[in-house]
Design an enzyme around this catalytic site. Structure first.
Site, mmCIF file in Angstrom:
data_model
loop_
_atom_site.group_PDB
_atom_site.id
_atom_site.type_symbol
_atom_site.label_atom_id
_atom_site.label_comp_id
_atom_site.label_asym_id
_atom_site.label_seq_id
_atom_site.Cartn_x
_atom_site.Cartn_y
_atom_site.Cartn_z
ATOM 1 N N GLY A 252 4.185 -0.922 7.453
ATOM 2 C CA GLY A 252 3.297 -2.085 7.494
ATOM 3 C C GLY A 252 2.554 -2.322 8.774
ATOM 4 N N PRO A 295 6.098 4.255 7.709
ATOM 5 C CG PRO A 295 5.344 5.641 9.439
ATOM 6 C CD PRO A 295 6.586 5.232 8.689
ATOM 7 N NE ARG A 334 -7.197 -0.839 2.405
ATOM 8 C CZ ARG A 334 -7.584 -1.495 3.463
ATOM 9 N NH1 ARG A 334 -8.748 -1.230 4.023
ATOM 10 N NH2 ARG A 334 -6.814 -2.423 3.984
ATOM 11 C CE1 TYR A 338 -4.959 -5.426 -1.280
ATOM 12 C CE2 TYR A 338 -6.223 -3.528 -0.535
ATOM 13 C CZ TYR A 338 -5.180 -4.056 -1.260
ATOM 14 O OH TYR A 338 -4.350 -3.215 -1.946
ATOM 15 C CB CYS A 365 -21.755 -1.383 -13.608
ATOM 16 S SG CYS A 365 -22.980 -0.090 -13.818
HETATM 17 N N1 LLP Z 1 7.385 0.862 2.499
HETATM 18 C C1 LLP Z 1 7.205 0.191 1.351
HETATM 19 C C2 LLP Z 1 8.376 -0.167 0.545
HETATM 20 C C3 LLP Z 1 5.901 -0.149 0.931
HETATM 21 O O1 LLP Z 1 5.743 -0.818 -0.210
HETATM 22 C C4 LLP Z 1 4.794 0.220 1.709
HETATM 23 C C5 LLP Z 1 3.429 -0.138 1.307
HETATM 24 C C6 LLP Z 1 5.024 0.933 2.902
HETATM 25 C C7 LLP Z 1 6.334 1.237 3.265
HETATM 26 C C8 LLP Z 1 3.905 1.403 3.789
HETATM 27 O O2 LLP Z 1 3.153 0.369 4.325
HETATM 28 P P1 LLP Z 1 2.006 0.733 5.400
HETATM 29 O O3 LLP Z 1 2.702 1.287 6.598
HETATM 30 O O4 LLP Z 1 1.127 1.736 4.785
HETATM 31 O O5 LLP Z 1 1.327 -0.553 5.676
HETATM 32 N N2 LLP Z 1 -3.209 -1.228 -0.718
HETATM 33 C C9 LLP Z 1 -2.970 -2.079 0.438
HETATM 34 C C10 LLP Z 1 -1.664 -1.762 1.098
HETATM 35 C C11 LLP Z 1 -0.493 -1.799 0.133
HETATM 36 C C12 LLP Z 1 0.825 -1.419 0.776
HETATM 37 C C13 LLP Z 1 1.861 -1.139 -0.267
HETATM 38 N N3 LLP Z 1 3.155 -0.811 0.271
HETATM 39 C C14 LLP Z 1 -4.157 -1.919 1.383
HETATM 40 O O6 LLP Z 1 -5.009 -1.081 1.125
HETATM 41 O O7 LLP Z 1 -4.280 -2.634 2.361
#
Ligand code: LLP
Length: 436
Positions: A252, A295, A334, A338, A365
């Site tokens: 995250g 990550p 995105r 968002y 469209c």
């Molecule tokens: N671990 C779990 C359990 C997760 O659900 C996620 C992301 C991650 C790790 C990795 O998170 P990251 O490091 O990539 O932030 N589509 C959205 C983001 C959705 C994230 C879903 N889960 C966007 O484009 O902003």
């Protein structure tokens, strides 16, 4: 004129713009687009490697115990990309049979795989049991019972973590918050489900509980919610006297998309996690757990660049210019989902003054198919090549076939070498649409 350094810094590590021509890994983007067509996604190998190495070093500096990086496949996954990560030695977090199969085929060992998801199917759980993955991350009391039953019938012990919902609200878009009381994910602490799950799991002959996990959201730039989540999880663990030997604060962490975004070192994140876990273990008199971070965006986003060909350009009602490109919402959801912000550059005229205020829109469209509202470019015209940096995460992995278009190709760029990560989907190849 030179390309604006602020913009260049958003591009992959190897990006350069001699004579206004953007190159990545020594290759001119205009040549790649000419050869492979557009929309085209390119991933810079050096940037992916650098991200992983930087995070490994930060973890080692922040935490004296064992650590591991587990890549969240949902950010971007394809067989080619998975193979590269497996070679770099990361683990992988998968959320479907599809991702699990790709991970296995790419060479990830079962011991490096974690299966996530709030509603895993019987087939997904059975495959994870069969492969003896490192951990099945159980999301609910319902799933705990379901998995125990499957494990008993298969005669296979399941190694599990529990996904805990700490009741922490992270500073990100509401669609990306996953640690607060109202999320669909995980076992809440506040209503006793988390404590109950730990007790039940420890009583089970077929489940081996080794760790606690949380993931509080994505694109988070503040460290306080991570510290708070960790403190709450350890307070829970003490309450039921369960000392986790593995602990995952999820993924995250924040990535910069535009020059307006702050520059935040990754050590802010790892220091916070490292300090909170150590403090809690001291307080509990427990040994340090292995810390596993997950990550996705941080590994993949900056390595990726999206390339589009400019088509129709026309005046917009607000005095700006509509610049339409040959992709849009179907390859990058995105902005619509968002309100995500991006930067853009003309890949062959990066040194020209950006004098024109434009709205970059896609070809789909939908009125919401706007990649960037209000960005300055040199006067753009049909045939120009547009590059959008920080395109490596949650774009291709969330791409659709809206309007029955094919999804773009993706390339892996090593110095002077190109490998195909995923081929362009040609509409005529998609037999299930045309029925033969
Ligand atoms: N671990 C779990 C359990 C997760 O659900 C996620 C992301 C991650 C790790 C990795 O998170 P990251 O490091 O990539 O932030 N589509 C959205 C983001 C959705 C994230 C879903 N889960 C966007 O484009 O902003």
């Amino acid at each position: 004129m030179q390309m604006d350094n602020e913009l260049l810094a958003l591009f992959p590590l190897t990006a350069a713009a001699p004579g206004g021509q953007i190159h990545i890994a020594g290759q001119r983007l205009a040549d790649l687009a000419g050869e492979w067509g557009t929309p085209l996604y390119v991933y810079d190998a050096a940037t992916v490697r650098r991200q992983i190495e930087t995070l490994q070093q930060a973890l080692a500096a922040s935490y004296p115990g064992e650590t591991e990086i587990t890549y969240a496949a949902k950010a971007y996954f394809s067989l080619g990309f998975a193979r590269k990560l497996a070679e770099m030695g990361t683990g992988v977090d998968v959320v479907s049979l599809g991702e699990m199969n790709v991970a296995r085929k790419a060479g990830f060992t079962p011991g490096s795989i974690h299966l996530h998801g709030n509603n895993k199917s019987a087939a997904e759980l059975a495959a994870a049991l069969d492969a003896t993955v490192h951990a099945i991350v159980v999301d609910s009391l319902d799933e705990l019972a379901f998995l125990e039953d499957l494990a008993t019938r298969a005669g296979r012990k399941a190694r599990i973590w529990l996904r805990i919902t700490p009741g922490v609200t992270a500073d990100t878009h509401t669609y990306r918050q996953t640690g607060h009381a109202a999320t669909k994910f995980g076992l809440p602490i506040h209503n006793g489900q988390a404590a109950e799950a730990i007790r039940r799991a420890r009583r089970s002959a077929w489940l081996t509980l080794t760790g606690l996990h949380t993931h509080i959201g994505s694109q988070i730039s503040q460290t306080a919610p991570y510290a708070e989540a960790i403190h709450r999880m350890y307070a829970l663990a003490r309450q039921v006297d369960f000392c986790p030997i593995e602990f995952s604060p999820g993924g995250g962490w924040f990535v910069r998309y535009t020059p307006d975004d702050p520059i935040i070192p990754i050590s802010d994140w790892t220091d916070t996690i490292g300090a909170a876990v150590q403090q809690e273990c001291r307080q509990s008199g427990w040994p340090l757990p292995k810390v596993i971070v997950e990550p996705g965006r941080w590994v993949a986003a900056q390595a990726g660049v999206a390339l589009y060909r400019v088509g129709a350009c026309k005046p917009a009602g607000d005095g700006a210019t509509w610049v339409a490109v040959d992709g849009g919402l179907a390859d990058n959801l995105r902005p619509a989902l968002y309100q995500a912000k991006y930067a853009a550059v003309l890949a062959e005229r990066a040194d020209e003054p950006a004098t024109e205020n434009v709205h970059i829109v896609g070809k789909y469209c939908e009125s919401g198919d706007k990649l960037i509202e209000g960005v300055y470019l040199p006067p753009a015209k049909r045939g120009d090549l547009l590059a959008i940096p920080v395109a490596g995460a949650y774009q291709l992995s969330m791409a659709s076939n809206y309007n029955l278009g094919g999804r773009p190709a993706a390339l892996w760029l090593e110095k002077e070498r190109v490998e195909m990560l995923q081929p362009r989907e040609e509409v005529i190849e998609t037999r299930w649409w045309v029925g033969d």
